[in-house]
Scaffold this motif. Structure first.
Motif, PDB file in Angstrom:
ATOM      1  N   ARG A 133       0.839  -1.207   0.000  1.00  0.00           N
ATOM      2  CA  ARG A 133       0.000   0.000   0.000  1.00  0.00           C
ATOM      3  C   ARG A 133       0.871   1.254   0.000  1.00  0.00           C
ATOM      4  O   ARG A 133       0.532   2.258  -0.647  1.00  0.00           O
ATOM      5  N   LYS A 134       2.001   1.213   0.697  1.00  0.00           N
ATOM      6  CA  LYS A 134       2.921   2.355   0.700  1.00  0.00           C
ATOM      7  C   LYS A 134       3.460   2.607  -0.697  1.00  0.00           C
ATOM      8  O   LYS A 134       3.519   3.765  -1.164  1.00  0.00           O
ATOM      9  N   VAL A 135       3.847   1.545  -1.405  1.00  0.00           N
ATOM     10  CA  VAL A 135       4.333   1.711  -2.777  1.00  0.00           C
ATOM     11  C   VAL A 135       3.222   2.288  -3.658  1.00  0.00           C
ATOM     12  O   VAL A 135       3.453   3.205  -4.451  1.00  0.00           O
ATOM     13  N   HIS A 136       2.020   1.746  -3.526  1.00  0.00           N
ATOM     14  CA  HIS A 136       0.869   2.268  -4.282  1.00  0.00           C
ATOM     15  C   HIS A 136       0.697   3.765  -4.053  1.00  0.00           C
ATOM     16  O   HIS A 136       0.512   4.542  -5.003  1.00  0.00           O
ATOM     17  N   ASN A 137       0.763   4.182  -2.797  1.00  0.00           N
ATOM     18  CA  ASN A 137       0.576   5.594  -2.468  1.00  0.00           C
ATOM     19  C   ASN A 137       1.696   6.459  -3.031  1.00  0.00           C
ATOM     20  O   ASN A 137       1.451   7.578  -3.507  1.00  0.00           O
ATOM     21  N   LEU A 138       2.923   5.949  -2.990  1.00  0.00           N
ATOM     22  CA  LEU A 138       4.055   6.711  -3.537  1.00  0.00           C
ATOM     23  C   LEU A 138       3.891   6.936  -5.037  1.00  0.00           C
ATOM     24  O   LEU A 138       4.153   8.036  -5.550  1.00  0.00           O
ATOM     25  N   VAL A 139       3.448   5.901  -5.738  1.00  0.00           N
ATOM     26  CA  VAL A 139       3.223   6.037  -7.179  1.00  0.00           C
ATOM     27  C   VAL A 139       2.105   7.040  -7.441  1.00  0.00           C
ATOM     28  O   VAL A 139       2.229   7.930  -8.300  1.00  0.00           O
ATOM     29  N   LYS A 140       1.020   6.921  -6.690  1.00  0.00           N
ATOM     30  CA  LYS A 140      -0.127   7.812  -6.870  1.00  0.00           C
ATOM     31  C   LYS A 140       0.240   9.263  -6.591  1.00  0.00           C
ATOM     32  O   LYS A 140      -0.258  10.194  -7.254  1.00  0.00           O
ATOM     33  N   GLU A 141       1.134   9.481  -5.614  1.00  0.00           N
ATOM     34  CA  GLU A 141       1.562  10.834  -5.252  1.00  0.00           C
ATOM     35  C   GLU A 141       2.590  11.410  -6.224  1.00  0.00           C
ATOM     36  O   GLU A 141       2.952  12.590  -6.132  1.00  0.00           O
ATOM     37  N   GLY A 142       3.106  10.586  -7.150  1.00  0.00           N
ATOM     38  CA  GLY A 142       4.085  11.055  -8.119  1.00  0.00           C
ATOM     39  C   GLY A 142       5.506  11.012  -7.634  1.00  0.00           C
ATOM     40  O   GLY A 142       6.401  11.610  -8.253  1.00  0.00           O
ATOM     41  N   ALA A 143       5.776  10.278  -6.548  1.00  0.00           N
ATOM     42  CA  ALA A 143       7.115  10.261  -5.959  1.00  0.00           C
ATOM     43  C   ALA A 143       8.162   9.673  -6.892  1.00  0.00           C
ATOM     44  O   ALA A 143       9.340  10.057  -6.831  1.00  0.00           O
ATOM     45  N   ILE A 144       7.762   8.726  -7.756  1.00  0.00           N
ATOM     46  CA  ILE A 144       8.734   8.139  -8.691  1.00  0.00           C
ATOM     47  C   ILE A 144       8.557   8.702 -10.100  1.00  0.00           C
ATOM     48  O   ILE A 144       9.183   8.233 -11.051  1.00  0.00           O
ATOM     49  N   GLY A 145       7.710   9.712 -10.246  1.00  0.00           N
ATOM     50  CA  GLY A 145       7.469  10.303 -11.556  1.00  0.00           C
ATOM     51  C   GLY A 145       6.567   9.427 -12.406  1.00  0.00           C
ATOM     52  O   GLY A 145       5.673   8.744 -11.905  1.00  0.00           O
ATOM     53  N   THR A 146       6.821   9.433 -13.685  1.00  0.00           N
ATOM     54  CA  THR A 146       6.050   8.603 -14.616  1.00  0.00           C
ATOM     55  C   THR A 146       6.542   7.172 -14.561  1.00  0.00           C
ATOM     56  O   THR A 146       7.719   6.909 -14.802  1.00  0.00           O
ATOM     57  N   PRO A 147       5.686   6.194 -14.231  1.00  0.00           N
ATOM     58  CA  PRO A 147       6.138   4.797 -14.151  1.00  0.00           C
ATOM     59  C   PRO A 147       6.590   4.264 -15.506  1.00  0.00           C
ATOM     60  O   PRO A 147       5.960   4.528 -16.527  1.00  0.00           O
ATOM     61  N   HIS A 148       7.680   3.501 -15.472  1.00  0.00           N
ATOM     62  CA  HIS A 148       8.205   2.875 -16.684  1.00  0.00           C
ATOM     63  C   HIS A 148       8.140   1.352 -16.632  1.00  0.00           C
ATOM     64  O   HIS A 148       7.707   0.713 -17.592  1.00  0.00           O
ATOM     65  N   VAL A 149       8.614   0.771 -15.518  1.00  0.00           N
ATOM     66  CA  VAL A 149       8.723  -0.692 -15.421  1.00  0.00           C
ATOM     67  C   VAL A 149       8.282  -1.156 -14.030  1.00  0.00           C
ATOM     68  O   VAL A 149       8.721  -0.595 -13.018  1.00  0.00           O
ATOM     69  N   LEU A 150       7.445  -2.195 -13.999  1.00  0.00           N
ATOM     70  CA  LEU A 150       7.031  -2.840 -12.756  1.00  0.00           C
ATOM     71  C   LEU A 150       7.527  -4.281 -12.770  1.00  0.00           C
ATOM     72  O   LEU A 150       7.320  -5.002 -13.747  1.00  0.00           O
ATOM     73  N   LYS A 151       8.171  -4.700 -11.685  1.00  0.00           N
ATOM     74  CA  LYS A 151       8.637  -6.082 -11.543  1.00  0.00           C
ATOM     75  C   LYS A 151       8.012  -6.686 -10.294  1.00  0.00           C
ATOM     76  O   LYS A 151       8.114  -6.117  -9.212  1.00  0.00           O
TER      77      LYS A 151
END
Length: 339
Positions: A133-151
């Motif tokens: 859930r923390k990773v989900h929230n970080l992505v939603k908040e834009g912390a990693i910018g535009t997502p490129h690759v999910l593993k």
């Protein structure tokens, strides 16, 4: 609504787990539980848990006007039918994954739920894990910018028995379906293409039963990003559950959960503890959180965060993965609009 009376359909391992977790919630009364096999042991267990009624017929729960919500913890082949009957009876529904083995059956069940206006939450418990859930929230908040690759790495510590394999719906529908849901949840985008490769590398009996035990699945998302999932039915070191999402501004990772975070470093070696052994240990709190949310949704008349639509989408991806495995070519997924 200030209290909720619940019935449980299915008294196996997951049904009993939900009973224990529901008993932690003060606003809950678990009135009834049904199972096709009612033994003296089950009756004694139910009495210990202060469950008032034990029956072999789940219709007794659906026909009980006091019961406001049900948990469907029976075999997958029964889910769609019970969902439709429960919705028509006006019960809110928590259903274990998958909703069914057939996309068409799931769509039909969801249509009945929509018409009845009841709540339906699907049991993708990993969404309620604090790390994911923390990773989900970080992505939603834009912390990693535009997502490129999910593993995503998802490996069980040991394979189930062959009898289970034969009735499981296959690796993609039974095991990887959690990862398909996690891919959508973390990425925040729909899957538009699936390519799957599989092998039998753990147990020849799994292959003889018509399934695979090892897989690599690649995904393309509507937002242009890429994903890869690797599965195995046997990781000898424990329950391996990790993910990483990489974007143009950084990356976010969720590692395995261990009994402690202690790491020993000496001249001879660097050592840390193995991952927790299985899903009941790894996702103990996630199971608690998912039932807490369902109860809150019912009491407050709010929206579920893991809906029937989410269950349907994961099934569609699983079906596409199987088709890709069988044909050797990528499979396109047509977009669906959430109702």
């Amino acid at each position: 609504m200030t209290t909720l009376t619940i019935g449980i359909i299915g008294a196996g391992r997951i049904g009993r787990l939900h009973v224990d977790n529901l008993r932690l919630i003060p606003q809950i009364r678990i009135k009834s539980i049904s199972d096709v096999f009612v033994t003296d042991q089950l009756k004694a267990w139910a009495e210990e848990k202060q469950i008032e009624v034990v029956t072999t017929d789940y219709h007794d729960l659906l026909n009980d006007s006091e019961i406001q919500a049900i948990f469907i913890c029976s075999p997958t082949t029964t889910h769609a039918t019970i969902i439709k009957e429960a919705a028509e009876a006006g019960k809110h529904i928590f259903c274990e994954k998958p909703v069914s083995f057939s996309v068409e059956e799931t769509e039909a069940a969801l249509a009945v739920v929509e018409k009845a206006g009841v709540k339906l939450q699907v049991g993708f418990n990993r969404r309620f894990d604090a790390n994911f859930r923390k990773v989900h929230n970080l992505v939603k908040e834009g912390a990693i910018g535009t997502p490129h690759v999910l593993k995503i790495t998802s490996r069980d510590p040991q394979p189930p028995g062959v009898d289970y394999i034969k009735s499981s719906g296959g690796l993609f529908m039974d095991m990887t379906i959690h990862d398909f849901d996690m891919a959508r949840y973390i990425m925040g985008s729909e899957v538009v293409e699936v390519s799957a490769h599989g092998a039998v590398l753990v147990d020849p009996a799994i292959g003889e039963a018509g399934d695979i035990d090892t897989a690599i699945i690649t995904l393309k998302f509507e937002n242009g990003a890429l994903g890869v999932i690797d599965n195995s039915r046997q990781a000898v070191y424990g329950y391996d559950q990790r993910l990483e999402i990489f974007g143009d501004k950084g990356t976010a990772q969720a590692d395995n959960v261990r009994e402690t975070t202690v790491e020993l470093s000496t001249v001879e070696r660097v050592e840390k503890e193995k991952p927790l052994y299985f899903f009941l240990e790894r996702y103990t709190q996630a199971y608690v959180e998912e039932v807490n949310e369902f109860i809150s949704v019912c009491l407050k008349d709010s929206e579920v965060s893991c809906s029937g639509f989410d269950g349907l989408q994961a099934e569609r991806i699983a079906k596409a993965a199987k088709q890709s495995l069988e044909t050797g070519v990528p499979v396109q997924l047509k977009p669906l609009v959430k109702a």
